[in-house]
Design a protein around this motif. Structure first.
Motif, short mmCIF file in Angstrom:
data_model
loop_
_atom_site.label_atom_id
_atom_site.label_comp_id
_atom_site.label_asym_id
_atom_site.label_seq_id
_atom_site.Cartn_x
_atom_site.Cartn_y
_atom_site.Cartn_z
N GLN A 22 0.84 -1.19 0.00
CA GLN A 22 0.00 0.00 0.00
C GLN A 22 0.88 1.24 0.00
O GLN A 22 1.90 1.29 0.66
CB GLN A 22 -0.91 0.02 1.23
CG GLN A 22 -1.91 -1.10 1.24
CD GLN A 22 -2.81 -1.02 2.44
OE1 GLN A 22 -2.53 -0.32 3.39
NE2 GLN A 22 -3.90 -1.75 2.39
N ILE A 41 -3.56 3.50 -2.40
CA ILE A 41 -3.41 2.55 -3.49
C ILE A 41 -2.94 1.23 -2.91
O ILE A 41 -1.97 1.19 -2.16
CB ILE A 41 -2.40 3.06 -4.53
CG1 ILE A 41 -2.89 4.37 -5.13
CG2 ILE A 41 -2.22 2.03 -5.64
CD1 ILE A 41 -1.88 5.01 -6.02
N SER A 42 -3.61 0.16 -3.26
CA SER A 42 -3.28 -1.14 -2.72
C SER A 42 -3.14 -2.15 -3.86
O SER A 42 -3.99 -2.19 -4.75
CB SER A 42 -4.37 -1.59 -1.74
OG SER A 42 -4.15 -2.89 -1.32
N VAL A 43 -2.08 -2.96 -3.81
CA VAL A 43 -1.86 -4.01 -4.79
C VAL A 43 -1.53 -5.28 -4.04
O VAL A 43 -0.59 -5.31 -3.24
CB VAL A 43 -0.70 -3.64 -5.75
CG1 VAL A 43 -0.41 -4.79 -6.69
CG2 VAL A 43 -1.03 -2.39 -6.52
N ARG A 58 0.97 -3.77 -12.38
CA ARG A 58 -0.38 -3.51 -11.84
C ARG A 58 -0.37 -2.28 -10.94
O ARG A 58 -1.31 -1.48 -10.95
CB ARG A 58 -0.89 -4.72 -11.06
CG ARG A 58 -1.29 -5.86 -11.96
CD ARG A 58 -2.03 -6.96 -11.24
NE ARG A 58 -1.18 -7.60 -10.24
CZ ARG A 58 -1.46 -7.66 -8.95
NH1 ARG A 58 -2.55 -7.14 -8.48
NH2 ARG A 58 -0.63 -8.26 -8.12
N PHE A 59 0.70 -2.09 -10.17
CA PHE A 59 0.80 -0.91 -9.31
C PHE A 59 0.83 0.37 -10.15
O PHE A 59 0.14 1.34 -9.84
CB PHE A 59 2.05 -1.00 -8.43
CG PHE A 59 2.29 0.23 -7.61
CD1 PHE A 59 1.49 0.51 -6.52
CD2 PHE A 59 3.30 1.10 -7.94
CE1 PHE A 59 1.71 1.66 -5.77
CE2 PHE A 59 3.53 2.24 -7.19
CZ PHE A 59 2.72 2.51 -6.11
N LYS A 102 -0.37 0.82 -13.10
CA LYS A 102 -1.68 1.01 -13.69
C LYS A 102 -2.65 1.62 -12.68
O LYS A 102 -3.44 2.51 -12.99
CB LYS A 102 -2.23 -0.32 -14.21
CG LYS A 102 -3.47 -0.19 -15.06
CD LYS A 102 -3.99 -1.53 -15.52
CE LYS A 102 -3.03 -2.14 -16.52
NZ LYS A 102 -3.59 -3.36 -17.15
N GLU A 103 -2.60 1.14 -11.43
CA GLU A 103 -3.45 1.69 -10.37
C GLU A 103 -3.12 3.16 -10.08
O GLU A 103 -4.00 3.97 -9.85
CB GLU A 103 -3.32 0.88 -9.09
CG GLU A 103 -3.96 -0.49 -9.16
CD GLU A 103 -5.47 -0.41 -9.29
OE1 GLU A 103 -6.09 0.46 -8.65
OE2 GLU A 103 -6.02 -1.23 -10.04
N LYS A 125 -4.62 5.21 -12.85
CA LYS A 125 -6.08 5.29 -12.74
C LYS A 125 -6.51 6.18 -11.59
O LYS A 125 -7.55 6.84 -11.67
CB LYS A 125 -6.69 3.89 -12.55
CG LYS A 125 -6.72 3.08 -13.82
CD LYS A 125 -7.57 1.84 -13.75
CE LYS A 125 -7.61 1.12 -12.44
NZ LYS A 125 -8.28 -0.17 -12.48
N SER A 126 -5.74 6.22 -10.52
CA SER A 126 -6.15 6.99 -9.34
C SER A 126 -6.00 8.49 -9.53
O SER A 126 -6.61 9.27 -8.82
CB SER A 126 -5.34 6.55 -8.12
OG SER A 126 -4.00 6.97 -8.26
#
Length: 105
Positions: free
Chosen positions: A27, A41-43, A57-58, A60-61, A64-65
């Motif tokens: 996080q 943000i959590s992965v 993936r992180f 990308k998050e 998006k955030s």
């Protein structure tokens, strides 16, 4: 120029710390006056998941955030009068384009 996430850390540092967070959630929370709980943000990283896919993936998050857009917006101070000037110019452009498009031929 450098990586997109200079403050997050290098991939070598993340790979070296890999056994510490295997199977857990990573996080990242921003620091500052507007840092609220919705900005977290959590992965989740799987036990046998490669670190490259977790980083992908992180990233990308993060995109998006909207964290990067917020950082870019706060890089320089913009006074209220300058904001008004930009908004007025945009309003004039929109009015001009609407006037050109709405002409009956």
């Amino acid at each position: 120029m450098g990586g997109m996430f200079r403050g997050v850390g290098s991939a070598a540092a993340v790979c070296a710390a890999r056994p510490a967070f295997m199977g857990s959630a990573v996080q990242v929370a921003p620091v500052g006056p507007s840092a609220g709980p919705s900005m977290l943000i959590s992965v989740n990283v799987g036990d046998s998941e490669p670190i490259e896919s977790a980083l992908r993936r992180f990233k990308k998050e993060v995109l998006k955030s909207g964290h990067l857009m917020e950082v870019r917006k706060r890089q320089r101070f913009v006074s209220n009068s300058a904001k008004r000037q930009v908004l007025m110019a945009a309003r004039k452009r929109r009015a001009k384009m609407n006037k050109l498009h709405n002409v009956d031929v």
